[in-house]
Design a protein around this motif. Sequence first.
Motif: not given
Length: 323
Positions: A145-147, A150-155, A164-170, A172-175
């Motif tokens: 899930f962590l990987l 991170c890939y979704e944040a990269y996308d 979308a980056l703000r949401e995806e970093l959230g 990542v922070l959850l992990q």
Amino acid sequence: MPARIVLLVTSPRLPAGLLTAAAWDAVRRHPVLAGAESELTTAVRAAGAEVTVVDGRATQALLDAAAAHGVAVWLAGPAGDESLARELGLRLAREPGLAELELMYGSWDPPGARLLDAVAVMDRLASPGGDPWKRAQTHRSLAGFLLEECYEAYDAISAGDTDALREELGDVLLQVVLHARLAEELPEGERWTVDDVAGGLVDKMVRRNPHVFADAEAGTLEEIEASWERIKRAEKARDSVLDGIALSQPALALAAKILERAGRVGLAVPPPLTDSQADPEARLGASLLATVAAAREAGLDPEASLRRAALAYADAVRTAERR
């Protein structure tokens, strides 16, 4: 002089007694009312002020106290008591002579305060009575899930989509906070907390940026990067320049990182020759490694280049499907 009602709003994320001087003056000089007992009412009483907990019609109780004493202070609850403020505002709009309404901030959320909420919510979810799924996880079960996050944040970065980056970093922070919460359940001597994670990060940032936190000269970007690497090598005491490379990253990016590390210390190790390889898979690997080396020499990112070509090919496939 008209009566005055002070709505005292404080941050629920800071210690209850951490108030501004103006807020302390207000609660010490005037009658104080609140909707419930709390850490804040306890702190105010400990400082010598009296607090009356109102059970029922808070609006009328405030108006009566303000009329009797000139000023009355309301200690707002953790959520700010917006419904009471709205009711008071409507009442005073209809009867403006009753009192004036003042909003006073006794304390503010510092930057990053919502991180405390994230930690508190995760603690609730991963504690007994919380979310059974999260309580059943381990560091290993969450690794994928962590990987993925991170890939979704990269996308999102690749797409230039900052929302979308703000949401995806959230995500990542959850992990991060979930891994830290699970680590609290490790055996004695192995466990650590999210504060250990943050503390280690803070120490590292301060230590590796002496041009900001110490007396070192800033210099050029190249000099700053060289200083960072010197400090990092002293910290890690590694045996090889390749130590610390993430071996689980995609093979193309891994090859580029190995070549970059070797070039950083001036090691001219030629990649294997394609024709000298015994089997087709080895020959293909040597050919791909040679391509990565050529990309690096040209100042190109092979991972990004292949990704761009693959996505363009995917668009062509979708176009063919529509036809």
